[in-house]
Write a protein that holds these residues in place. Sequence first.
Motif, PDB file in Angstrom:
ATOM      1  N   GLY A 278       0.793  -1.224   0.000  1.00 30.96           N
ATOM      2  CA  GLY A 278       0.000   0.000   0.000  1.00 30.96           C
ATOM      3  C   GLY A 278       0.825   1.273   0.000  1.00 30.96           C
ATOM      4  N   ASP A 279       2.106   1.168   0.344  1.00 33.79           N
ATOM      5  CA  ASP A 279       2.963   2.355   0.384  1.00 33.79           C
ATOM      6  C   ASP A 279       3.855   2.481  -0.852  1.00 33.79           C
ATOM      7  N   GLY A 280       3.737   1.541  -1.791  1.00 33.05           N
ATOM      8  CA  GLY A 280       4.539   1.635  -3.008  1.00 33.05           C
ATOM      9  C   GLY A 280       5.819   0.827  -2.986  1.00 33.05           C
ATOM     10  N   ARG A 281       6.011   0.019  -1.933  1.00 32.76           N
ATOM     11  CA  ARG A 281       7.204  -0.835  -1.867  1.00 32.76           C
ATOM     12  C   ARG A 281       7.002  -2.072  -2.723  1.00 32.76           C
ATOM     13  N   THR A 282       7.935  -2.394  -3.609  1.00 34.83           N
ATOM     14  CA  THR A 282       7.875  -3.679  -4.306  1.00 34.83           C
ATOM     15  C   THR A 282       8.525  -4.733  -3.407  1.00 34.83           C
ATOM     16  N   ALA A 283       8.510  -5.982  -3.870  1.00 30.95           N
ATOM     17  CA  ALA A 283       9.150  -7.036  -3.080  1.00 30.95           C
ATOM     18  C   ALA A 283      10.668  -7.003  -3.236  1.00 30.95           C
ATOM     19  N   VAL A 284      11.178  -6.164  -4.130  1.00 30.59           N
ATOM     20  CA  VAL A 284      12.627  -6.047  -4.334  1.00 30.59           C
ATOM     21  C   VAL A 284      13.129  -4.923  -3.421  1.00 30.59           C
ATOM     22  N   PRO A 285      14.008  -5.223  -2.472  1.00 32.87           N
ATOM     23  CA  PRO A 285      14.433  -4.198  -1.516  1.00 32.87           C
ATOM     24  C   PRO A 285      14.996  -2.961  -2.216  1.00 32.87           C
ATOM     25  N   GLY A 286      14.536  -1.790  -1.781  1.00 37.64           N
ATOM     26  CA  GLY A 286      15.056  -0.538  -2.340  1.00 37.64           C
ATOM     27  C   GLY A 286      14.392  -0.110  -3.632  1.00 37.64           C
ATOM     28  N   VAL A 287      13.453  -0.905  -4.143  1.00 35.79           N
ATOM     29  CA  VAL A 287      12.758  -0.542  -5.386  1.00 35.79           C
ATOM     30  C   VAL A 287      11.287  -0.268  -5.063  1.00 35.79           C
ATOM     31  N   TYR A 288      10.816   0.884  -5.506  1.00 38.24           N
ATOM     32  CA  TYR A 288       9.458   1.353  -5.213  1.00 38.24           C
ATOM     33  C   TYR A 288       8.776   1.704  -6.536  1.00 38.24           C
ATOM     34  N   ALA A 289       7.453   1.755  -6.520  1.00 39.31           N
ATOM     35  CA  ALA A 289       6.734   2.146  -7.737  1.00 39.31           C
ATOM     36  C   ALA A 289       5.457   2.871  -7.347  1.00 39.31           C
ATOM     37  N   ALA A 290       5.052   3.822  -8.188  1.00 42.81           N
ATOM     38  CA  ALA A 290       3.839   4.598  -7.901  1.00 42.81           C
ATOM     39  C   ALA A 290       3.280   5.168  -9.193  1.00 42.81           C
ATOM     40  N   GLY A 306      -1.076  11.624  -5.443  1.00 40.26           N
ATOM     41  CA  GLY A 306      -1.191  11.067  -4.092  1.00 40.26           C
ATOM     42  C   GLY A 306      -0.242   9.900  -3.878  1.00 40.26           C
ATOM     43  N   ALA A 307      -0.174   9.012  -4.886  1.00 40.75           N
ATOM     44  CA  ALA A 307       0.700   7.834  -4.756  1.00 40.75           C
ATOM     45  C   ALA A 307       2.165   8.255  -4.710  1.00 40.75           C
ATOM     46  N   GLY A 308       2.506   9.305  -5.474  1.00 38.65           N
ATOM     47  CA  GLY A 308       3.887   9.803  -5.456  1.00 38.65           C
ATOM     48  C   GLY A 308       4.252  10.355  -4.089  1.00 38.65           C
ATOM     49  N   SER A 309       3.328  11.079  -3.492  1.00 42.18           N
ATOM     50  CA  SER A 309       3.569  11.633  -2.158  1.00 42.18           C
ATOM     51  C   SER A 309       3.754  10.509  -1.135  1.00 42.18           C
ATOM     52  N   ARG A 310       2.894   9.514  -1.246  1.00 43.94           N
ATOM     53  CA  ARG A 310       2.930   8.415  -0.274  1.00 43.94           C
ATOM     54  C   ARG A 310       4.229   7.607  -0.390  1.00 43.94           C
ATOM     55  N   VAL A 311       4.602   7.272  -1.636  1.00 50.35           N
ATOM     56  CA  VAL A 311       5.802   6.444  -1.803  1.00 50.35           C
ATOM     57  C   VAL A 311       7.041   7.204  -1.332  1.00 50.35           C
ATOM     58  N   ALA A 312       7.032   8.522  -1.506  1.00 47.04           N
ATOM     59  CA  ALA A 312       8.198   9.310  -1.096  1.00 47.04           C
ATOM     60  C   ALA A 312       8.382   9.254   0.419  1.00 47.04           C
TER      61      ALA A 312
END
Length: 320
Positions: A278-290, A306-312
């Motif tokens: 829900g926060d934009g974390r993928t299962a690959v450590p250090g890699v996020y998406a939004a 909104g998703a960009g703000s949350r993942v940041a």
Amino acid sequence: MSTCTSQNPPAVERRRGDTHSRPTRVPVVDAVIVGGGPAGLSAALVLGRARQRVLVLDTGRPANAASNGIGGLLAQTGVAPSDLRRAGREQLAGFPNVEVRDGAVLDAAALAEGYGVKLESGEAVHTRSLVLTHGLRYDPPALPGVEALWGRSVFHCPFCDGWEVRDLSLAVLGSGPDAARSALVVSGWSRDVVLLTDGPARLNGERAALQDAGVRVREERIREVVGSEGWLQRIEFVEGPAEQRDALFVRTNRGQPNGIAAALGCELTAGDTIVTDGDGRTAVPGVYAAGDAATENFRSVANAIGAGSRVAQRVALDLV
Ligand SMILES: Cc1cc2nc3c(=O)[nH]c(=O)nc-3n(C[C@H](O)[C@H](O)[C@H](O)COP(=O)(O)OP(=O)(O)OC[C@H]3O[C@@H](n4cnc5c(N)ncnc54)[C@H](O)[C@@H]3O)c2cc1C
């Protein structure tokens, strides 16, 4: 000592003296953001305000590039997509720790610590985290005439563009129960809707509901979609009279615009969006998406911001 492999380190590194004093870390930047649309620029703003060193790369081909104005964005309805992006970049220019560059990220690979990112310019950047906000590819149907009208009077989303064409003569392209449902949805914006099935309608019990909503069904094969200066005028069939229409709603095929997520080992959904928590974390450590890249349903500029703000916020917390 920096481990940047570049001959020419990014400006965020060169300008380190401008930023909040902090011990030098091994990677050159805290976050590389791949894509400077609403999601990426929003993420850069929040990370910039959190005093992280950020590099945004953008190829300038957003999903809504053809659109005249953004519908459904609070307090900004009708703003041109390019104006929103320009305003976002201007805001980011006030942060010495954020750099936005034109150009593509070609690929990224895990290092012992963080990721090595290869840029179109030939440079390599070392980052502690990677945020994929590169959007999705939208392919409208390959009907003659559609491409010239795409985003102007041929649309895929009534929530984005339905209000602007309310009460006009509308058409929906598609066959089968899903298309019938789309036509019923679009009939909420106009009582003059025709469902164009371009061949057998493949409808079962849906015909009664369509009739109740006043939606006509035409099954003739379509020859061409005709318009002028972005405005749809009519749909021509191989046989039968043309249909005069003001706007056409179609389904799109969508997919990742590049192979970066797959190469990093990110899981993709059946709809080709990146799987995150829900926060934009993928299962690959250090890699996020939004943003669109990681949104299966209800994609919009508001969602991307909104998703960009949350993942940041998630990235900044994970970097501590
Ligand atoms: C025709 C159309 C009309 C739309 N109209 C509306 C509307 O009226 N209202 C609304 O709310 N939503 C609308 N949408 C949806 C909206 O455009 C998206 O939800 C939104 O743009 C998603 O933002 P994003 O930042 O995730 O992706 P995008 O805005 O697509 O931005 C992604 C950016 O990443 C860049 N990029 C891609 N690959 C790379 C790479 N390898 N390296 C560097 N950069 C890269 C792209 O060039 C692009 O600039 C529309 C969509 C379409 C297709």
